[in-house]
Design a protein around this motif. Structure first.
Motif, PDB file in Angstrom:
ATOM      1  N   LEU A 170       0.816  -1.220   0.000  1.00 31.54           N
ATOM      2  CA  LEU A 170       0.000   0.000   0.000  1.00 31.54           C
ATOM      3  C   LEU A 170       0.847   1.266   0.000  1.00 31.54           C
ATOM      4  O   LEU A 170       0.398   2.313  -0.475  1.00 31.54           O
ATOM      5  N   ALA A 171       2.063   1.194   0.533  1.00 31.29           N
ATOM      6  CA  ALA A 171       2.937   2.372   0.576  1.00 31.29           C
ATOM      7  C   ALA A 171       3.731   2.543  -0.711  1.00 31.29           C
ATOM      8  O   ALA A 171       4.435   3.547  -0.876  1.00 31.29           O
ATOM      9  N   GLY A 172       3.642   1.583  -1.621  1.00 30.16           N
ATOM     10  CA  GLY A 172       4.380   1.687  -2.865  1.00 30.16           C
ATOM     11  C   GLY A 172       5.868   1.510  -2.693  1.00 30.16           C
ATOM     12  O   GLY A 172       6.654   1.975  -3.529  1.00 30.16           O
ATOM     13  N   ARG A 173       6.269   0.812  -1.652  1.00 27.93           N
ATOM     14  CA  ARG A 173       7.689   0.589  -1.416  1.00 27.93           C
ATOM     15  C   ARG A 173       8.110  -0.754  -1.998  1.00 27.93           C
ATOM     16  O   ARG A 173       7.271  -1.617  -2.281  1.00 27.93           O
ATOM     17  N   PRO A 174       9.413  -1.001  -2.203  1.00 31.46           N
ATOM     18  CA  PRO A 174       9.864  -2.296  -2.733  1.00 31.46           C
ATOM     19  C   PRO A 174       9.402  -3.434  -1.833  1.00 31.46           C
ATOM     20  O   PRO A 174       9.475  -3.342  -0.595  1.00 31.46           O
ATOM     21  N   MET A 175       8.942  -4.523  -2.449  1.00 31.78           N
ATOM     22  CA  MET A 175       8.399  -5.629  -1.678  1.00 31.78           C
ATOM     23  C   MET A 175       9.477  -6.374  -0.914  1.00 31.78           C
ATOM     24  O   MET A 175       9.176  -7.025   0.101  1.00 31.78           O
ATOM     25  N   ASP A 176      10.750  -6.284  -1.351  1.00 30.63           N
ATOM     26  CA  ASP A 176      11.811  -6.952  -0.604  1.00 30.63           C
ATOM     27  C   ASP A 176      12.309  -6.113   0.563  1.00 30.63           C
ATOM     28  O   ASP A 176      13.180  -6.545   1.333  1.00 30.63           O
ATOM     29  N   GLY A 177      11.775  -4.888   0.701  1.00 33.62           N
ATOM     30  CA  GLY A 177      12.131  -4.039   1.826  1.00 33.62           C
ATOM     31  C   GLY A 177      13.433  -3.289   1.669  1.00 33.62           C
ATOM     32  O   GLY A 177      13.799  -2.499   2.547  1.00 33.62           O
ATOM     33  N   GLU A 178      14.162  -3.482   0.546  1.00 31.86           N
ATOM     34  CA  GLU A 178      15.441  -2.799   0.356  1.00 31.86           C
ATOM     35  C   GLU A 178      15.233  -1.557  -0.504  1.00 31.86           C
ATOM     36  O   GLU A 178      14.863  -1.660  -1.671  1.00 31.86           O
ATOM     37  N   ARG A 179      15.489  -0.441   0.054  1.00 25.98           N
ATOM     38  CA  ARG A 179      15.345   0.824  -0.670  1.00 25.98           C
ATOM     39  C   ARG A 179      16.648   1.091  -1.439  1.00 25.98           C
ATOM     40  O   ARG A 179      17.707   1.213  -0.847  1.00 25.98           O
ATOM     41  N   LYS A 180      16.545   1.228  -2.777  1.00 22.12           N
ATOM     42  CA  LYS A 180      17.730   1.364  -3.605  1.00 22.12           C
ATOM     43  C   LYS A 180      17.945   2.765  -4.166  1.00 22.12           C
ATOM     44  O   LYS A 180      19.056   3.092  -4.583  1.00 22.12           O
ATOM     45  N   THR A 181      16.916   3.573  -4.223  1.00 16.03           N
ATOM     46  CA  THR A 181      17.047   4.939  -4.751  1.00 16.03           C
ATOM     47  C   THR A 181      16.489   5.928  -3.745  1.00 16.03           C
ATOM     48  O   THR A 181      15.934   5.545  -2.696  1.00 16.03           O
ATOM     49  N   ASP A 182      16.616   7.205  -4.057  1.00 22.47           N
ATOM     50  CA  ASP A 182      16.099   8.255  -3.176  1.00 22.47           C
ATOM     51  C   ASP A 182      14.649   8.609  -3.478  1.00 22.47           C
ATOM     52  O   ASP A 182      14.170   9.679  -3.083  1.00 22.47           O
ATOM     53  N   ALA A 183      13.921   7.708  -4.175  1.00 25.07           N
ATOM     54  CA  ALA A 183      12.519   7.966  -4.484  1.00 25.07           C
ATOM     55  C   ALA A 183      11.680   7.942  -3.213  1.00 25.07           C
ATOM     56  O   ALA A 183      11.933   7.162  -2.289  1.00 25.07           O
ATOM     57  N   THR A 184      10.648   8.812  -3.160  1.00 26.76           N
ATOM     58  CA  THR A 184       9.686   8.833  -2.049  1.00 26.76           C
ATOM     59  C   THR A 184       8.308   8.486  -2.603  1.00 26.76           C
ATOM     60  O   THR A 184       8.173   8.132  -3.775  1.00 26.76           O
ATOM     61  N   PHE A 185       7.286   8.608  -1.738  1.00 21.18           N
ATOM     62  CA  PHE A 185       5.945   8.261  -2.194  1.00 21.18           C
ATOM     63  C   PHE A 185       5.469   9.220  -3.283  1.00 21.18           C
ATOM     64  O   PHE A 185       4.770   8.816  -4.217  1.00 21.18           O
ATOM     65  N   TRP A 186       5.844  10.528  -3.179  1.00 22.64           N
ATOM     66  CA  TRP A 186       5.351  11.528  -4.121  1.00 22.64           C
ATOM     67  C   TRP A 186       6.394  11.950  -5.161  1.00 22.64           C
ATOM     68  O   TRP A 186       6.044  12.560  -6.165  1.00 22.64           O
ATOM     69  N   ARG A 187       7.649  11.639  -4.977  1.00 20.21           N
ATOM     70  CA  ARG A 187       8.719  12.141  -5.854  1.00 20.21           C
ATOM     71  C   ARG A 187       9.505  10.977  -6.450  1.00 20.21           C
ATOM     72  O   ARG A 187       9.811   9.994  -5.779  1.00 20.21           O
ATOM     73  N   LYS A 188       9.838  11.112  -7.726  1.00 19.83           N
ATOM     74  CA  LYS A 188      10.642  10.102  -8.400  1.00 19.83           C
ATOM     75  C   LYS A 188      12.075  10.131  -7.901  1.00 19.83           C
ATOM     76  O   LYS A 188      12.568  11.155  -7.422  1.00 19.83           O
ATOM     77  N   GLY A 189      12.760   9.008  -8.060  1.00 16.65           N
ATOM     78  CA  GLY A 189      14.160   8.943  -7.672  1.00 16.65           C
ATOM     79  C   GLY A 189      15.071   9.497  -8.754  1.00 16.65           C
ATOM     80  O   GLY A 189      14.758   9.440  -9.949  1.00 16.65           O
ATOM     81  N   THR A 190      16.207  10.055  -8.350  1.00 13.45           N
ATOM     82  CA  THR A 190      17.184  10.606  -9.294  1.00 13.45           C
ATOM     83  C   THR A 190      18.535   9.912  -9.202  1.00 13.45           C
ATOM     84  O   THR A 190      19.322   9.995 -10.142  1.00 13.45           O
ATOM     85  N   ARG A 191      18.814   9.232  -8.112  1.00 13.68           N
ATOM     86  CA  ARG A 191      20.118   8.582  -7.995  1.00 13.68           C
ATOM     87  C   ARG A 191      20.022   7.378  -7.050  1.00 13.68           C
ATOM     88  O   ARG A 191      19.123   7.282  -6.211  1.00 13.68           O
ATOM     89  N   VAL A 192      20.963   6.484  -7.202  1.00 19.78           N
ATOM     90  CA  VAL A 192      21.039   5.286  -6.377  1.00 19.78           C
ATOM     91  C   VAL A 192      21.686   5.644  -5.045  1.00 19.78           C
ATOM     92  O   VAL A 192      22.628   6.448  -4.982  1.00 19.78           O
ATOM     93  N   LEU A 193      21.162   5.050  -3.976  1.00 23.83           N
ATOM     94  CA  LEU A 193      21.692   5.326  -2.646  1.00 23.83           C
ATOM     95  C   LEU A 193      23.067   4.675  -2.465  1.00 23.83           C
ATOM     96  O   LEU A 193      23.387   3.686  -3.138  1.00 23.83           O
ATOM     97  N   PRO A 194      23.870   5.220  -1.574  1.00 27.89           N
ATOM     98  CA  PRO A 194      25.198   4.633  -1.323  1.00 27.89           C
ATOM     99  C   PRO A 194      25.079   3.200  -0.799  1.00 27.89           C
ATOM    100  O   PRO A 194      24.076   2.804  -0.199  1.00 27.89           O
ATOM    101  N   LYS A 195      26.147   2.439  -1.051  1.00 28.05           N
ATOM    102  CA  LYS A 195      26.291   1.060  -0.576  1.00 28.05           C
ATOM    103  C   LYS A 195      25.307   0.085  -1.199  1.00 28.05           C
ATOM    104  O   LYS A 195      25.157  -1.041  -0.727  1.00 28.05           O
ATOM    105  N   VAL A 196      24.592   0.517  -2.247  1.00 26.59           N
ATOM    106  CA  VAL A 196      23.702  -0.403  -2.957  1.00 26.59           C
ATOM    107  C   VAL A 196      24.527  -1.159  -3.989  1.00 26.59           C
ATOM    108  O   VAL A 196      25.324  -0.573  -4.721  1.00 26.59           O
TER     109      VAL A 196
END
Length: 652
Positions: free
Chosen positions: A25-51
């Motif tokens: 329902l939150a629109g987050r990755p189903m595996d629980g690992e967040r890989k980008t800086d995307a939020t619920f309302w804003r698209k991602g622009t870059r990959v997070l560190p250590k990914v």
């Protein structure tokens, strides 16, 4: 009461289900690992560190976009299940029929599968063709820029470059705008980032506008000073600039900030190479350069087997237009001989004399060689057809061109060579191509740039703007807008200079000369083109421009009438040989009846051409009131004259 192992498993399962529902329902990755800086309302622009590992495109989507996508799939699946369960008897009967008699179902599935595979293949090919240029653009420009900026900006190299590098495909255009999103922390060197952007995109004279406040931090890159969009002779100050250009350095066009761009054939490069595809404006560049040379007193040889590339030069004083491949063959041989004559004369003169008085070797000769890829092949085929036993296998015209290219600037012979693909094989070898220190590239490919000017890096983005070229000299490329002269303007400018009162250019007939003595400079070509005699050099004009004089040996001079000899001498001297057909002098009617009836529509058309065509041969004598013309001149004119368009009723 202690929890049993089963109770713990139930709690863990319930917790996992709750977390899954929450992530769904939150629109987050189903595996629980967040890989980008995307939020619920804003698209991602870059990959997070250590990914680590590949980051899929869905990871850059905003949470609400993922939620809509998931609900749509869930709704489609639920709708299908409802339709199947609402009529259980029908569904059961269908399954039973397929199980008992699977052949029709398999045939339908086979047909549908073939259609599906075919449609998928066609769609894949169409998509590949439609996105080919975009993929090439990403590979050649955007990805290298991302690799250069990732570390200075503190961005993971796994980041999709398209998420923060907004580079339009036409970023080299004058009004193009490049936007690069940067991290909000701003902990990077702006000067370093700006320098990397200029180097990786080969940009010059650009401005950087930084937005540092708020969350939308970015930099805008735009051209500060661009060449003019169009450059014409009627533009303010252009005519005056053209008139002030040095005799040896014609104006090519204007660069950024209206900076004059020219090539000095005496100081920089004696020859110029123009590489461009069809429609790239090759003839416009040559027209601009050549008319300035003619204006200042130079002689021009247009070697154009296409016959119509430079119609503006027809009849211009000081221009010899060679349209037939035989004429181009002979012209190159005679020009090489003239170059050897000038080398001998330059050797006799001291260097300081040539520096002060370069005109002593003769007027400047400019050779326009159109479409060298096709012309060189034509010259080789022509020589293979006319060569005799004992002649060299290599075309003497090709060797003559090579000799001209290796002659120094002191002999004042300059080649303006045009090629669609200036490969070493087309020009005659890599050593011949190295004689072109100035190279003009138009609508080039990356392979053409790497082949012709590999020392200039990074490679500027080619422009589709009409008249926009890259002038490369001394290891530096200048973006230039070429001066666009119309045919009428180029003709008027050429005829307004030193040649204004001159003749229509000299002929390339091979003049009869006595046999050269044994110690004269000669080589393998001496059997095809006689050696050119030297002559005293003319005095210079006060303006420093070339005199309108006939170079020795390039034009036949009429023989002086011999003094009356005694009768006894006439009786003992042998009779003169009969002239060949081409050397006969006849009137127009007799010439038409005997030699031109198959190539000229009528005698009236021939007479009209005598008055209307500026390239019609001049008479060589007179018989009563009728003018006499050399048959060879008339044949050459008839062979090279412009033809009427197909389907017209013109006689000539």
């Amino acid at each position: 009461m202690a929890q049993t192992k089963f109770d713990k498993q139930v709690e863990e399962s319930a917790e996992s289900i709750a977390l899954g529902i929450g992530r769904f329902l939150a629109g987050r990755p189903m595996d629980g690992e967040r890989k980008t800086d995307a939020t619920f309302w804003r698209k991602g622009t870059r990959v997070l560190p250590k990914v680590e590992g590949k980051v899929f495109r869905s990871s850059y989507r905003a949470g609400w976009q993922r939620l809509v996508f998931r609900i749509s799939w869930l709704g489609a699946a639920g709708g299908g299940a409802y339709l199947a369960g609402s009529h259980p008897d029908t569904t059961a009967q269908t399954v039973r029929d397929v199980w008992e008699n699977p052949e029709p179902a398999l045939a339908a599935a086979q047909t549908g599968g073939i259609g599906l595979v075919s449609a998928t293949a066609v769609g894949g090919v169409a998509y590949g063709l439609a996105t080919r240029k975009r993929r090439e653009f990403m590979r050649e420009w955007v990805t290298p820029l991302h690799e250069a900026l990732a570390v200075p900006l503190g961005i993971s190299e796994l980041t999709d470059p398209r998420r923060y590098l907004h580079v339009p495909r036409n970023f080299s255009d004058d009004d193009a705008e490049i936007r690069i999103d940067v991290p909000t922390h701003m902990r990077f060197s702006e000067d370093l980032v700006a320098d990397l952007i200029k180097k990786k995109l080969a940009l010059e004279n650009v401005s950087f506008t930084w937005r540092r406040a708020g969350k939308d931090t970015h930099v805008i890159v735009k051209k500060r000073q661009a060449p003019p969009k169009v450059l014409r002779l009627s533009d303010p100050g252009v005519r005056e600039t053209l008139a002030k250009m040095p005799e040896s350095a014609p104006l090519i066009g204007f660069g950024a900030g209206k900076k004059k761009v020219s090539v000095d054939l005496d100081a920089d490069s004696p020859h110029v190479l123009i590489s461009a595809g069809t429609g790239g404006g090759k003839s416009t560049i040559l027209r601009c350069i050549t008319c300035q040379f003619i204006h200042n007193g130079a002689r021009a040889f247009v070697l154009d087997f296409k016959r119509i590339s430079h119609s503006w030069a027809r009849g211009v004083p000081g221009v010899t237009y060679c349209r037939d491949i035989a004429e181009i063959h002979d012209a190159l041989i005679l020009l090489a001989q003239e170059g050897r004559r000038r080398l001998t004369l330059a050797e006799q003169l001291a260097d300081d004399v040539l520096d002060r008085e370069p005109w002593r070797v003769g007027p400047r000769l400019v050779i326009l060689l159109e479409e060298v890829n096709a012309t060189m092949a034509q010259l080789k085929r022509y020589w293979a057809k006319i060569r005799e036993t004992g002649d060299p296998k290599t075309s003497p015209a090709v060797d003559a061109l090579a000799e001209i290219l290796f002659m120094g600037r002191q002999v004042r012979l300059h080649v303006l060579l045009v090629a669609q693909s200036a490969t070493a094989r087309a020009i005659g070898g890599p050593e011949m191509r190295e004689n072109f220190a100035t190279r003009i590239l138009v609508r080039y490919t990356l392979n053409a740039w790497r082949m012709l000017v590999p020392e200039v890096s990074p490679i500027p983005m080619p422009s589709d703007h009409n008249g926009r070229v890259q002038v490369v000299t001394r290891g530096r490329a200048q973006e230039t807008q070429v001066l666009n002269l119309s045919n009428e303007e180029a003709r008027a400018w050429a005829m307004s200079g030193v040649h204004a009162k001159g003749t229509t250019g000299f002929s390339l007939h091979k003049p009869p000369v006595p046999a050269a003595p044994a110690d004269d400079f000669s080589d393998a070509w001496s059997t095809h083109a006689p050696e050119l005699p030297s002559a005293p050099a003319p005095e210079p004009l006060a303006s420093g421009r070339d005199l309108v004089v006939e170079p020795p040996g390039l034009a036949p001079s009429p023989a002086a009438p011999a003094a009356d000899a005694p009768d006894t001498a006439a009786a003992t001297s042998p009779a003169p040989p009969e002239p060949s057909d081409d050397d006969q002098a006849l009137g127009l009617r007799e010439a038409y009846d005997k030699h031109l009836s198959q190539t000229v529509a009528s005698l009236d058309a021939l007479r009209r051409a005598r008055h209307d065509d500026p390239e019609f041969p001049a008479p060589v004598g007179q018989r009563g009131a009728a003018f006499l013309y050399r048959i060879g001149d008339l044949k050459k004119w008839a062979r090279n004259r412009p033809r009427a368009a197909s389907g017209t009723t013109d006689l000539d």
